[in-house]
Scaffold this active site. Structure first.
Site, PDB file in Angstrom:
ATOM      1  CE  LYS A  84      -4.241   1.254   2.133  1.00 39.11           C
ATOM      2  NZ  LYS A  84      -5.026   1.000   3.709  1.00 39.11           N
TER       3      LYS A  84
HETATM    4  C1  E4P Z   1      -8.432   2.084   3.729  1.00 39.40           C
HETATM    5  O1  E4P Z   1      -7.762   1.018   3.074  1.00 39.40           O
HETATM    6  C2  E4P Z   1      -8.174   2.567   4.826  1.00 39.40           C
HETATM    7  O2  E4P Z   1      -7.593   1.872   5.628  1.00 39.40           O
HETATM    8  C3  E4P Z   1      -9.653   2.983   5.496  1.00 39.40           C
HETATM    9  O3  E4P Z   1     -10.640   2.708   4.592  1.00 39.40           O
HETATM   10  C4  E4P Z   1      -9.549   4.304   6.101  1.00 39.40           C
HETATM   11  O4  E4P Z   1     -10.783   4.440   6.687  1.00 39.40           O
HETATM   12  P1  E4P Z   1     -11.011   5.589   7.595  1.00 39.40           P
HETATM   13  O5  E4P Z   1     -11.341   6.794   6.948  1.00 39.40           O
HETATM   14  O6  E4P Z   1     -12.312   5.122   8.593  1.00 39.40           O
HETATM   15  O7  E4P Z   1      -9.818   5.871   8.703  1.00 39.40           O
END
Ligand code: E4P
Length: 219
Positions: A84
């Site tokens: 990522k």
């Molecule tokens: C995606 O890969 C992220 O980890 C995640 O969806 C972030 O979500 P949040 O806005 O609830 O932190």
């Protein structure tokens, strides 16, 4: 549509994996912090529970550092781990290099269709637009998914759209209607998507009647 879990809590991942419909898991530095566990240990355990892509995020901010971390994570962690990478110019360059190495990537923190398109051009396997965080600003996060899906319709794009920052079940339903390839959601949303009071009420009625069938010796 692929269903991913957005957590680093292995108990929750085990529970949802036992339903038989878990396609992958996304983590990020904040979720790793919440788990209270060692990054690589917890990601390796997640990768042993779920066969699908498990996103592990790099934390370097420069291209060289991201590439180095990404290659190391691929060497040290199970093969279903993907890298990522934040959607920055440095992240774009790292995505291009890691893709050329044959490493799958998930470009994260996407808040515009142009960012999604740039990440796709760099060869990202997934792009992650953050719906809930856009809603938090007073704008409509689903509009971004609609814009990205319509851009994808105009071109031959292999990159999958992974809707992230999901806050409620209707986000998931809207993503399905727009044709997003993947959603990643917290455990609570998985449970909400599966629960309906009429299912519970109907089942209770069937069980009560079946008990009477058994009592009458007709089972
Ligand atoms: C995606 O890969 C992220 O980890 C995640 O969806 C972030 O979500 P949040 O806005 O609830 O932190």
């Amino acid at each position: 549509m692929e269903f991913f879990l957005d957590t680093a809590d292995v108990d929750e991942i085990r529970e949802i994996a036992s339903w038989g419909i878990l396609d992958g898991v996304t983590t990020n530095p904040s979720l790793i912090k919440k788990s209270g566990r060692d990054f690589k240990t917890v990601v390796a355990e997640i990768a042993s529970i779920c066969d699908g892509p498990i996103s592990a995020e790099v934390t370097a901010l420069d291209t060289e550092g991201m590439v180095e971390q990404g290659r190391l994570l691929k060497e040290e962690l199970p093969p279903n781990v993907i890298i990522k990478i934040p959607c920055t110019p440095e992240g774009l360059a790292a995505t291009k290099i890691l893709t050329a190495d044959g490493i799958k990537t998930n470009v994260t923190l996407i808040f515009s269709a142009s960012q999604a398109l740039m990440a796709a051009k760099a060869g990202a396997t997934y792009v992650s637009p953050f719906i809930g965080r856009i809603d938090d600003t007073g704008a409509d996060g689903m509009t971004l998914i609609a814009e990205i899906m319509s851009a994808w319709d105009n071109y031959n794009v292999d990159t999958k759209v992974l809707a992230a920052s999901i806050r409620h079940p209707t986000h998931v339903l809207a993503c399905m209607q727009m044709g997003a390839h993947t959603v990643t959601m917290p455990t609570k949303i998985f449970r909400q998507l599966m629960t309906h009071p009429l299912t519970d009420k109907g089942l209770a009625g069937f069980m009560k009647d079946w008990a009477e069938v058994e009592a009458a010796g007709n089972a």
